[in-house]
Design a protein around this motif. Structure first.
Motif, PDB file in Angstrom:
ATOM      1  N   GLU A 222       0.832  -1.211   0.000  1.00 61.51           N
ATOM      2  CA  GLU A 222       0.000   0.000   0.000  1.00 61.51           C
ATOM      3  C   GLU A 222       0.860   1.251   0.000  1.00 61.51           C
ATOM      4  OE1 GLU A 222      -3.479   2.052   2.758  1.00 61.51           O
ATOM      5  OE2 GLU A 222      -2.925  -0.039   3.057  1.00 61.51           O
ATOM      6  N   LYS A 223       1.976   1.170   0.709  1.00 64.63           N
ATOM      7  CA  LYS A 223       2.878   2.322   0.775  1.00 64.63           C
ATOM      8  C   LYS A 223       3.406   2.666  -0.616  1.00 64.63           C
ATOM      9  CE  LYS A 223       7.027   3.945   3.157  1.00 64.63           C
ATOM     10  NZ  LYS A 223       8.116   3.586   4.112  1.00 64.63           N
ATOM     11  N   SER A 224       3.762   1.642  -1.369  1.00 63.78           N
ATOM     12  CA  SER A 224       4.276   1.879  -2.722  1.00 63.78           C
ATOM     13  C   SER A 224       3.192   2.473  -3.619  1.00 63.78           C
ATOM     14  CB  SER A 224       4.794   0.574  -3.323  1.00 63.78           C
ATOM     15  OG  SER A 224       5.894   0.092  -2.591  1.00 63.78           O
ATOM     16  N   ARG A 225       1.948   1.968  -3.455  1.00 59.89           N
ATOM     17  CA  ARG A 225       0.857   2.488  -4.303  1.00 59.89           C
ATOM     18  C   ARG A 225       0.561   3.947  -3.987  1.00 59.89           C
ATOM     19  NH1 ARG A 225      -1.143  -2.765  -3.176  1.00 59.89           N
ATOM     20  NH2 ARG A 225      -2.624  -1.994  -1.627  1.00 59.89           N
TER      21      ARG A 225
ATOM     22  N   GLN B  32      -6.425   2.875  -5.273  1.00 60.13           N
ATOM     23  CA  GLN B  32      -6.013   4.077  -4.540  1.00 60.13           C
ATOM     24  C   GLN B  32      -6.634   5.331  -5.143  1.00 60.13           C
ATOM     25  OE1 GLN B  32      -4.044   4.126  -1.814  1.00 60.13           O
ATOM     26  NE2 GLN B  32      -3.943   1.893  -1.825  1.00 60.13           N
ATOM     27  N   ALA B  33      -7.370   5.166  -6.255  1.00 58.85           N
ATOM     28  CA  ALA B  33      -7.955   6.320  -6.970  1.00 58.85           C
ATOM     29  C   ALA B  33      -6.891   7.355  -7.272  1.00 58.85           C
ATOM     30  CB  ALA B  33      -9.083   6.935  -6.141  1.00 58.85           C
ATOM     31  N   VAL B  34      -5.778   6.850  -7.798  1.00 58.79           N
ATOM     32  CA  VAL B  34      -4.637   7.746  -7.998  1.00 58.79           C
ATOM     33  C   VAL B  34      -4.803   8.666  -9.189  1.00 58.79           C
ATOM     34  CG1 VAL B  34      -2.972   6.267  -6.851  1.00 58.79           C
ATOM     35  CG2 VAL B  34      -3.509   5.860  -9.242  1.00 58.79           C
TER      36      VAL B  34
ATOM     37  N   VAL C  69      -1.815  -4.797 -12.071  1.00 52.54           N
ATOM     38  CA  VAL C  69      -1.135  -3.541 -11.719  1.00 52.54           C
ATOM     39  C   VAL C  69      -2.134  -2.394 -11.761  1.00 52.54           C
ATOM     40  CG1 VAL C  69       0.639  -1.903 -12.422  1.00 52.54           C
ATOM     41  CG2 VAL C  69       1.109  -4.354 -12.526  1.00 52.54           C
ATOM     42  N   PHE C  70      -2.914  -2.379 -12.843  1.00 57.54           N
ATOM     43  CA  PHE C  70      -3.896  -1.304 -13.026  1.00 57.54           C
ATOM     44  C   PHE C  70      -4.891  -1.296 -11.874  1.00 57.54           C
ATOM     45  CE2 PHE C  70      -7.462   0.952 -14.819  1.00 57.54           C
ATOM     46  CZ  PHE C  70      -6.906   1.865 -15.679  1.00 57.54           C
TER      47      PHE C  70
ATOM     48  N   SER D 196       1.748   9.771 -10.484  1.00 52.49           N
ATOM     49  CA  SER D 196       2.935   9.463 -11.276  1.00 52.49           C
ATOM     50  C   SER D 196       2.631   9.312 -12.758  1.00 52.49           C
ATOM     51  CB  SER D 196       3.575   8.167 -10.758  1.00 52.49           C
ATOM     52  OG  SER D 196       2.706   7.057 -11.007  1.00 52.49           O
ATOM     53  N   GLY D 197       1.334   9.093 -13.081  1.00 55.80           N
ATOM     54  CA  GLY D 197       0.981   8.889 -14.487  1.00 55.80           C
ATOM     55  C   GLY D 197       1.190   7.475 -14.952  1.00 55.80           C
TER      56      GLY D 197
END
Length: 886
Positions: A834-837, A878-880, A871-872, A843-844
């Protein structure tokens, strides 16, 4: 044993009847017994089991002494010599002399008590008379072939061995005083060396040196009473004008031994030597040794110099000197605590001979031995340096003439000067001033070079020298000289002017740069002096020559301490202006840049001086460098060298981004990660056509870690294009973790234990920058095996994804698809936590997956579809990137 028992019984019988026999019969009985004794000795391998051996030794020695005297009695010297030869060498029926000599020879090698019996027989004085005759009166005729016969040699060896065994005992030396031939022989060696028997020179020297070591008070009084040393010196003065130097040295060394060895017992012979111009004699002899060809006879010259060195410590009173310690001195130097070991200089006259020889001679061997002697004297006692330098000032005076000496002597001299600082922890300010004048005058370039190397060694010892050499004006002198040389270099750029920068001159420039670098390391004040002198533009000129580059970069790195912007401007400018073929220049500049970027304060200057764009332009300039086969200038460069340049370029970028939010934001905002992906993709090892290939069913699947191990370590054949791709992806992997700038990937190393460094499909061009795995301190797991890895630079993940479709090569479809799957799985591992996400927010990466991997992402039958979707999904959770999700 039975044989020895029989001999013992026969000798007892002889002893019982001997008192009742006439002398002739007594002698005959003894001579008849000796062959049996010698035979028993030979048959028992030299082991003697004879209870009356001391008595036998006494009887035989007395008889030999008696026979020698009988053969000498009343005869002129030459007749006496001939009679002795015949007596000692005869064989057959008249071999009494040889029989006696051989018997004494064997008995003299048994034990000390037996030796005392031999000495008490009067034989020491008798054999000394023999030695005198054999030495001083050479035979008029020799054998037909002109060589010494075997009989002569054997007789000589036995005589000499008996004398050595007798004269190494003080009792044996005392026995000599009863005869007049002892002092006569010493005088003969000093007066008749050119007339004496050649075959007896070396044996006589051995015997006299043995006597010298066993001198007693009585023997010293005897020699003094006979004016032996005085007469010997007078004789040597005459020989010094006529004989070859090596012969005079051989004769003089014998006399000197008596002077030196007697000193511990009495100073009488040394006083006699000094009062009769002994030192002037040695100076005369030694100066005659100039130009001698070095051979085995040099041992006598070296012996004289060794004795002379020892004599410097022979004196009745300690020298009392007090010098003015000039400050500053090294922190741990304390003259008051300098303790004497007792081996201090007490005889300045002896040292003055050594000093005078060095000043008057230019002979390499002589001067080298003098400097070695001085080093020995210093090693005996630290105080000796001060005792000599505060009285005779040898090193101070030698500095004035050192440029006249042969180059090897210059090197040896300046090493001696360096030892004053390194070994004695003392700063000799007066000597350093003279050396600085020597450098300024530059009369002999090689001497100037060696002097400067001497000061460089000192400067590296302690920061104190940075202040000393600045205040003395040396730093200013060097800067002026370097400015002059830089102008010459600038004028000759691109052309070769005869005589410019050749040999010693070029080396001198290099050492001047090293010296300036050493003076600026850790000294902001000296760096400011360099900048105030306006030297920065001139120092830059030396960058182009690899011979000067290391020292030049060191100077510029010190400049960065006071002005990061100026340093960055110079380095980035040099990188951007370097040509495609200047690979070594680029690597050296990048390594220097990495050292400066270790300071966080330099990061802002790097960004404002267009450092990021400058480094990316290096990647752009390498377009097609890794293609197969290589073309253009890249054909002459090994692929490992190209990878090394890629590695250090990415290292520089990573170092500038490390823990610097401003730089990281700048790099992300300006689309430089995209630019990096584009530049890496054009290197030539990645597929450039851009379309995805028809998916295949994979026969086997390997992880990214397994691929990396094969690329780096495996001896199995592996396509070069894929090796290069994996290595670059590995660089990116460490960049993602933010550790690339801390790694060591390219090292100079030699194969060990039969291991061959493979470089498939490459020729001898790939000669440096051997590829090795990243350092793994403490045997830590590599990054890809760590459970919860942290992403530091998410943009680098996007670069990896953009390169994913380019991991392809025609004819290697199966392998290409396998490595693509391995990389996607690895990316999935990267965003697992989770930390990495969370780090990947903004980041795009989602957009990158959709745009770069569209075909695989939308094709459910594609092997990459499922891992890309995972991956997606992980990132989408995270709704990044809301826009991308819509």
């Amino acid at each position: 044993t039975l044989q020895w028992e029989t001999l013992n019984r026969q000798f007892i019988e002889y002893e019982q009847v001997a008192p009742f026999l006439i002398p002739e019969e007594q002698q005959r009985r003894l001579l008849d017994f000796l062959p049996l004794f010698l035979k028993a000795w030979e048959q028992s391998a030299g082991v003697i089991v004879f209870s009356n051996i001391q008595l036998l030794a006494s009887e035989v020695s007395k008889l030999l002494t008696k026979e020698i005297k009988r053969n000498l009695n009343g005869k002129p010297a030459e007749e006496a010599r001939l009679a002795l030869e015949q007596f000692l060498q005869q064989k057959g029926e008249a071999e009494d002399g040889r029989l006696l000599l051989k018997s004494v020879y064997l008995l003299s090698q048994t034990d000390l008590r037996t030796m005392w019996n031999i000495i008490g027989s009067g034989l020491p004085a008798a054999l000394m008379q023999c030695l005198y005759l054999f030495f001083a009166f050479p035979p008029k005729k020799t054998s037909d072939d002109g060589e010494t016969s075997d009989d002569d040699t054997e007789t000589q060896e036995m005589l000499v061995k008996i004398m050595l065994n007798m004269y190494r005992e003080e009792q044996g030396v005392e026995e000599l005083l009863a005869a007049d031939k002892f002092q006569s022989l010493i005088i003969a060696t000093a007066s008749l060396w050119d007339q004496c028997s050649h075959s007896w020179k070396v044996p006589t020297g051995r015997v006299l040196r043995t006597i010298s070591k066993a001198q007693t008070k009585n023997s010293i009084v005897y020699l003094q009473a006979m004016d032996c040393i005085k007469i010997a010196i007078q004789g040597l003065f005459k020989l010094a004008d006529t004989l070859p130097a090596c012969d005079v040295c051989e004769a003089a060394s014998i006399v000197l031994c008596f002077v030196k060895d007697s000193y511990l017992e009495s100073s009488a012979l040394l006083t006699e030597f000094e009062n009769n111009d002994g030192y002037q004699l040695l100076l005369k002899i030694l100066l005659r040794c100039e130009g001698l060809q070095q051979n085995e006879e040099d041992c006598y010259l070296d012996e004289i110099l060794d004795i002379l060195t020892c004599l410097t410590t022979c004196g009745k009173t300690e020298l009392k000197v007090s010098g003015n310690i000039v400050h500053p001195q090294l922190p741990h130097f304390d003259f008051e605590r300098t303790r004497s070991s007792g081996m201090t200089v007490k005889n300045l006259q002896a040292f003055q001979v050594l000093q005078s020889i060095f000043q008057k001679s230019n002979d390499q061997h002589l001067c080298g031995r003098i400097l070695a002697a001085i080093g020995t004297i210093w090693a005996w006692d630290t105080v000796n340096f001060f005792l000599l330098e505060w009285t005779l000032q040898p090193i101070n005076q030698f500095t004035d003439i050192i440029h006249l000496k042969p180059p090897p002597i210059q090197v040896q001299f300046f090493r001696l000067v360096v030892s004053i600082v390194l070994d004695l922890s003392y700063v000799p300010h007066d000597i350093l001033k003279k050396i600085q004048c020597l450098i300024k005058e530059n009369i002999v370039p090689f001497c100037t070079l060696t002097a400067l190397q001497c000061l460089l060694s000192m400067t590296k010892k302690d920061l104190l020298f940075s202040d000393i050499f600045r205040d003395s004006g040396l730093l200013g002198l060097l800067l002026a000289l370097l400015r002059k040389q830089a102008k010459i270099l600038r004028k000759s750029a691109g052309t070769h002017l005869p005589g410019v920068e050749e040999g010693t001159e070029k080396e001198l420039n290099a050492v001047m740069l090293k010296m300036v670098a050493a003076l600026t390391v850790g000294s902001v004040r000296n760096t400011v002096v360099l900048k105030d002198y306006g030297m920065v533009p001139y120092i830059k000129i030396f960058l182009d020559d690899e011979y000067y580059r290391s020292a030049t970069l060191s100077i510029l790195e010190q400049l960065s301490v006071i002005n990061y912007e100026e340093y960055m401007s110079i380095i980035i400018g040099a990188l951007c202006s370097s040509t495609q073929g200047e690979l070594h220049l680029k690597l050296d500049l990048l390594k220097s840049l990495l050292r400066v970027l270790e300071s966080p304060k330099s990061h802002s200057a790097f960004r404002t001086c267009s450092g990021f764009n400058g480094l990316l332009s290096l990647l752009s300039d390498m377009e097609g460098a890794l293609q197969e086969p290589p073309s253009g200038l890249w054909a002459a460069v090994g692929q490992n060298c190209i990878l090394e340049l890629v590695f250090y370029t990415l290292q520089g970028i990573t170092a500038a981004l490390h823990l610097d939010p401003v730089n990281s934001n700048f790099f992300q905002r300006n689309g430089l990660f995209e630019k990096m992906a584009e530049d890496l993709g054009s290197l030539g090892c990645f597929w450039t056509k851009g379309e995805w290939q028809i998916p295949l069913t994979l026969e086997k699947t390997r992880t990214f870690a397994e691929f990396l191990d094969e690329a780096l370590c495996s001896s199995a054949p592996f396509p070069m294009w894929l090796k290069n791709c994996i290595k670059i992806l590995n660089f990116l992997d460490h960049m993602i973790k933010g550790t690339l700038h801390l790694e060591s990937y390219f090292q100079e190393r030699k194969p060990e234990m039969g291991e061959a460094l493979r470089d498939d499909q490459e020729g001898p061009q790939a000669q440096e920058g051997h590829l090795v795995a990243f350092n793994r301190p403490g045997n830590k797991l590599p990054a890809w095996e760590m459970g919860d890895c942290t992403i530091v630079h998410p943009g680098a993940v996007c670069v990896m994804v953009r390169l994913l479709p380019k991991l392809y090569k025609e004819g290697h479809s199966q392998l290409s698809q396998e490595i693509q799957c391995a990389v996607v799985d690895h990316i999935q591992t990267l965003v697992k936590s989770e930390k990495s996400r969370q780090v990947m927010c903004g980041s795009g990466l989602l957009s990158t997956i959709i745009t770069s991997c569209r075909d695989a992402f939308h094709n459910e039958s594609h092997p990459l579809h499922l891992p890309l979707t995972r991956v997606f999904e992980k990132l989408a959770s995270q709704a990044v990137e809301p826009d991308v999700l819509r």
